[in-house]
Design an enzyme around this catalytic site. Structure first.
Site, mmCIF file in Angstrom:
data_model
loop_
_atom_site.group_PDB
_atom_site.id
_atom_site.type_symbol
_atom_site.label_atom_id
_atom_site.label_comp_id
_atom_site.label_asym_id
_atom_site.label_seq_id
_atom_site.Cartn_x
_atom_site.Cartn_y
_atom_site.Cartn_z
ATOM 1 N N ASP A 82 -29.106 -1.158 -19.057
ATOM 2 C CA ASP A 82 -30.523 -1.513 -18.927
ATOM 3 C C ASP A 82 -30.831 -2.735 -19.790
ATOM 4 O OD1 ASP A 82 -33.336 -1.592 -18.833
ATOM 5 O OD2 ASP A 82 -33.476 0.585 -18.644
ATOM 6 N N SER B 45 -39.872 3.952 -16.733
ATOM 7 C CA SER B 45 -40.141 2.732 -17.485
ATOM 8 C C SER B 45 -41.492 2.829 -18.189
ATOM 9 C CB SER B 45 -40.061 1.519 -16.543
ATOM 10 O OG SER B 45 -40.062 0.312 -17.256
ATOM 11 N N HIS C 147 -31.769 -1.146 -15.060
ATOM 12 C CA HIS C 147 -33.141 -0.618 -15.153
ATOM 13 C C HIS C 147 -33.569 -0.138 -13.764
ATOM 14 C CE1 HIS C 147 -36.901 -0.026 -17.239
ATOM 15 N NE2 HIS C 147 -37.563 -0.694 -16.309
#
Length: 241
Positions: free
Chosen positions: A181, A125, A213
């Site tokens: 996601d 991320s 995610h």
């Protein structure tokens, strides 16, 4: 005033230390959040010569969270899951400040005797974003770059940044993303992949159906295989004096 930072979480090499992986966590997390992933990667004892470094982000005020302090590598202005919101407002100074921190970690490994072609930088991320911007613009050539559920930050300025340092155009880059996601949109990851591919970078992208995610075991196995390929064990060649 220097930002207060905790020392990274370290996993020393299980055998002779010949390679290093720096893996960067995401917003609101710490290096401990990826400790189990490192243990998973090491379980088959095929990465015994690798030291793993899991840095901890400093606590910063995050605009998208109403200014609430949390661990972050740079400020996030919106958590809407919309590509335009992510691309429009980017904390350039925070990103570049964190890049300098990672460059320092990398230089410390080089100073300790680990050549840059035995170093992989990766992350998840926000950490994936930092692994890309740090890896692509570094002053040295790495063994590889890993970006999980991330994107290329400062994309509008990447060509200018590459004019300063462009040593990793042939460095293998592994990007992984789930197709569900809702935080870092899958299409943003794909856009970053296409942007790098069009610039001639050696980038591969893996999409995981149904993954939000987060990470999955198939993805972690893919990373393990990448690390094994990029950082193979070295023969212990003894030189007689």
């Amino acid at each position: 005033m220097a930002m207060r930072r905790a020392p990274p979480l370290l996993f020393p090499a299980a055998a002779k230390h010949t390679a290093t992986v720096i893996f960067i966590h995401g917003l609101g997390d710490t290096g401990y959040g990826w400790a189990s992933a490192v243990e998973n990667w090491r379980r088959r004892q095929r990465l015994d010569e690798i030291k793993f470094i899991l840095p901890h982000a400093p606590r910063i005020s995050v605009t998208a969270a109403g200014g609430m302090p949390m661990p972050g590598w740079y400020d996030i202005f919106a958590l809407s899951g919309k590509i335009d919101d992510i691309k429009r407002h980017q904390d350039e100074s925070g990103i570049l400040q964190s890049r300098e921190y990672f460059n320092g970690l990398i230089q410390a490994e080089i100073d300790s005797g680990i050549p840059p072609n035995r170093i992989v930088i990766g992350g998840f991320s926000q950490g994936a974003a930092m692994s890309l911007i740090t890896g692509l613009t570094a002053k040295v050539k790495f063994a590889g770059i890993v970006a999980l559920s991330g994107y290329l930050p400062l994309d509008a300025k990447i060509d200018d940044l590459l004019k300063e340092n462009d040593h990793n155009r042939q460095t293998p880059i592994l990007m992984c993303h789930g197709d569900e996601d809702q935080v870092v949109p899958t299409n943003l990851g794909k856009m970053s992949y296409e942007s790098l591919k069009n610039r001639g970078f050696d980038v591969t992208m893996k999409i995981y159906p149904g993954m939000p995610h987060s990470a999955c075991i198939e993805e972690l196995d893919e990373v393990e295989s990448f690390l094994r390929a990029r950082l193979p064990p070295q023969d212990d060649k003894k030189t007689e004096l």
